[in-house]
Design a protein around this motif. Structure first.
Motif, PDB file in Angstrom:
ATOM      1  N   GLN A  41       0.798  -1.306   0.019  1.00  0.00           N
ATOM      2  CA  GLN A  41       0.044   0.052  -0.198  1.00  0.00           C
ATOM      3  C   GLN A  41       0.869   1.193  -0.065  1.00  0.00           C
ATOM      4  O   GLN A  41       1.459   1.771   1.054  1.00  0.00           O
ATOM      5  CB  GLN A  41      -0.972   0.135   1.123  1.00  0.00           C
ATOM      6  CG  GLN A  41      -1.821   1.159   1.209  1.00  0.00           C
ATOM      7  CD  GLN A  41      -2.730   1.402   2.323  1.00  0.00           C
ATOM      8  OE1 GLN A  41      -2.483   1.709   3.370  1.00  0.00           O
ATOM      9  NE2 GLN A  41      -4.196   0.909   2.494  1.00  0.00           N
TER      10      GLN A  41
ATOM     11  N   VAL B  85      -0.999  -1.086  -4.428  1.00  0.00           N
ATOM     12  CA  VAL B  85      -2.216  -0.244  -4.550  1.00  0.00           C
ATOM     13  C   VAL B  85      -1.622   1.222  -4.041  1.00  0.00           C
ATOM     14  O   VAL B  85      -1.227   1.319  -2.824  1.00  0.00           O
ATOM     15  CB  VAL B  85      -3.369  -0.766  -3.501  1.00  0.00           C
ATOM     16  CG1 VAL B  85      -4.431   0.247  -3.265  1.00  0.00           C
ATOM     17  CG2 VAL B  85      -3.891  -2.112  -3.996  1.00  0.00           C
TER      18      VAL B  85
ATOM     19  N   ASN C 233      -4.377   6.821  -4.200  1.00  0.00           N
ATOM     20  CA  ASN C 233      -5.535   7.508  -5.093  1.00  0.00           C
ATOM     21  C   ASN C 233      -6.510   6.331  -5.003  1.00  0.00           C
ATOM     22  O   ASN C 233      -7.954   6.782  -5.100  1.00  0.00           O
ATOM     23  CB  ASN C 233      -5.050   8.055  -6.301  1.00  0.00           C
ATOM     24  CG  ASN C 233      -4.640   9.476  -6.214  1.00  0.00           C
ATOM     25  OD1 ASN C 233      -4.404  10.131  -5.258  1.00  0.00           O
ATOM     26  ND2 ASN C 233      -4.203   9.907  -7.431  1.00  0.00           N
ATOM     27  N   PHE C 234      -6.180   5.255  -5.206  1.00  0.00           N
ATOM     28  CA  PHE C 234      -7.347   4.278  -5.132  1.00  0.00           C
ATOM     29  C   PHE C 234      -8.458   4.413  -4.164  1.00  0.00           C
ATOM     30  O   PHE C 234      -9.481   4.200  -4.161  1.00  0.00           O
ATOM     31  CB  PHE C 234      -6.846   2.778  -5.034  1.00  0.00           C
ATOM     32  CG  PHE C 234      -7.643   1.635  -5.007  1.00  0.00           C
ATOM     33  CD1 PHE C 234      -8.212   1.314  -5.886  1.00  0.00           C
ATOM     34  CD2 PHE C 234      -7.839   1.257  -3.722  1.00  0.00           C
ATOM     35  CE1 PHE C 234      -9.220   0.208  -5.913  1.00  0.00           C
ATOM     36  CE2 PHE C 234      -8.845   0.240  -3.507  1.00  0.00           C
ATOM     37  CZ  PHE C 234      -9.480  -0.445  -4.660  1.00  0.00           C
ATOM     38  N   TRP C 235      -7.667   4.628  -2.798  1.00  0.00           N
ATOM     39  CA  TRP C 235      -8.587   4.974  -1.671  1.00  0.00           C
ATOM     40  C   TRP C 235      -9.302   6.295  -1.748  1.00  0.00           C
ATOM     41  O   TRP C 235     -10.309   6.257  -1.194  1.00  0.00           O
ATOM     42  CB  TRP C 235      -7.943   4.563  -0.492  1.00  0.00           C
ATOM     43  CG  TRP C 235      -7.323   3.334  -0.256  1.00  0.00           C
ATOM     44  CD1 TRP C 235      -6.003   2.753  -0.220  1.00  0.00           C
ATOM     45  CD2 TRP C 235      -8.053   2.013  -0.220  1.00  0.00           C
ATOM     46  NE1 TRP C 235      -5.930   1.525  -0.095  1.00  0.00           N
ATOM     47  CE2 TRP C 235      -7.075   0.909  -0.024  1.00  0.00           C
ATOM     48  CE3 TRP C 235      -9.396   1.773   0.019  1.00  0.00           C
ATOM     49  CZ2 TRP C 235      -7.493  -0.307   0.388  1.00  0.00           C
ATOM     50  CZ3 TRP C 235      -9.887   0.649   0.383  1.00  0.00           C
ATOM     51  CH2 TRP C 235      -8.961  -0.604   0.243  1.00  0.00           C
TER      52      TRP C 235
ATOM     53  N   ARG D 100     -12.394   7.370  -3.608  1.00  0.00           N
ATOM     54  CA  ARG D 100     -13.550   6.758  -3.457  1.00  0.00           C
ATOM     55  C   ARG D 100     -14.668   7.636  -2.746  1.00  0.00           C
ATOM     56  O   ARG D 100     -14.176   8.402  -1.509  1.00  0.00           O
ATOM     57  CB  ARG D 100     -13.409   5.486  -2.723  1.00  0.00           C
ATOM     58  CG  ARG D 100     -12.874   4.248  -3.658  1.00  0.00           C
ATOM     59  CD  ARG D 100     -12.664   3.019  -2.902  1.00  0.00           C
ATOM     60  NE  ARG D 100     -13.673   2.785  -2.160  1.00  0.00           N
ATOM     61  CZ  ARG D 100     -13.785   1.652  -1.520  1.00  0.00           C
ATOM     62  NH1 ARG D 100     -12.894   0.527  -1.683  1.00  0.00           N
ATOM     63  NH2 ARG D 100     -15.002   1.053  -0.998  1.00  0.00           N
TER      64      ARG D 100
END
Length: 222
Positions: free
Chosen positions: A56, A109, A112-114, A117
């Motif tokens: 992460q 990961v 920005n993936f988190w 959202r």
């Protein structure tokens, strides 16, 4: 050529649950998240018989710090933070490649993936609101920010504290969201945040953080 490792991983707290996948939290400027230390963690996790590993990479989280460190606007800071993530990936390519030979599944990961959202923003605002109604939670946030400035030997100023608080609330919200969305062993070469410990002790099962299997690692020279 495989990097020689002169560090031995020492588990300071927590217990690995091998029924769960494992997430390794990467802090961009923590030296224990790069180089020999990273390789040592990867090898140690393989020795513990972990089967799935997620890196992460908290790259764009650093935009909050870059704004005041570099005296730049938000978008420029976001670009610098993204580039820091690219640099980390390039610098640690050997350890990542090694992990693909040791684990059944490896994923990367990025931050920005988190934060892109919608539910992340809702969680962050919930915690921000809580800091206004729960004095002890607010105190834990301020204590964590103060600890950061003391450890980093940076001048503690009001504007910088505000940016650091934004940083902290965003990171805690990602921890909550990731625990809700994808429960894992959470590996970090450092201690858990004081505000997270407070939320767990005060609110228990209300937050998914309480289910997160956080494991604090440290190192010894060999």
């Amino acid at each position: 050529m495989e990097e020689k490792v002169f560090l031995e991983v020492k588990q300071q707290s927590g217990k690995l649950d091998l029924s769960l996948p494992t997430r390794l939290q990467i802090s961009m400027f923590n030296p224990n998240c790069s180089g020999q230390a990273l390789t040592a963690i990867v090898i140690w996790l393989a020795q513990q018989r972990v089967s799935e590993l997620e890196f992460q990479v908290s790259d764009t989280l650093q935009r909050h710090n870059f704004e005041w460190r570099k005296s730049v606007k938000h978008q420029v800071a976001a670009t610098l933070a993204h580039n820091a993530g690219e640099e980390w990936l390039n610098r640690n390519r050997n350890a990542i490649t090694l992990s693909t030979t040791l684990f059944e599944k490896v994923s990367i990961v990025r931050w920005n993936f988190w934060i892109e959202r919608k539910d992340h923003k809702l969680i962050e605002e919930e915690f921000r609101s809580l800091s206004g109604t729960d004095p002890e939670f607010a105190k834990s946030l301020e204590a964590e920010v103060s600890k950061y400035f003391l450890k980093s030997k940076r001048t503690d100023q009001k504007e910088r504290r505000e940016k650091s608080l934004d940083f902290l609330l965003e990171e805690i919200a990602v921890s909550e969201l990731s625990a809700r969305d994808y429960l894992t062993n959470e590996i970090y070469p450092g201690q858990r945040f004081l505000p997270e410990e407070y939320l767990i002790s005060r609110y228990g099962q209300k937050y998914s953080l309480s289910k997160q299997n956080f494991i604090h690692l440290d190192f010894e020279m060999i």
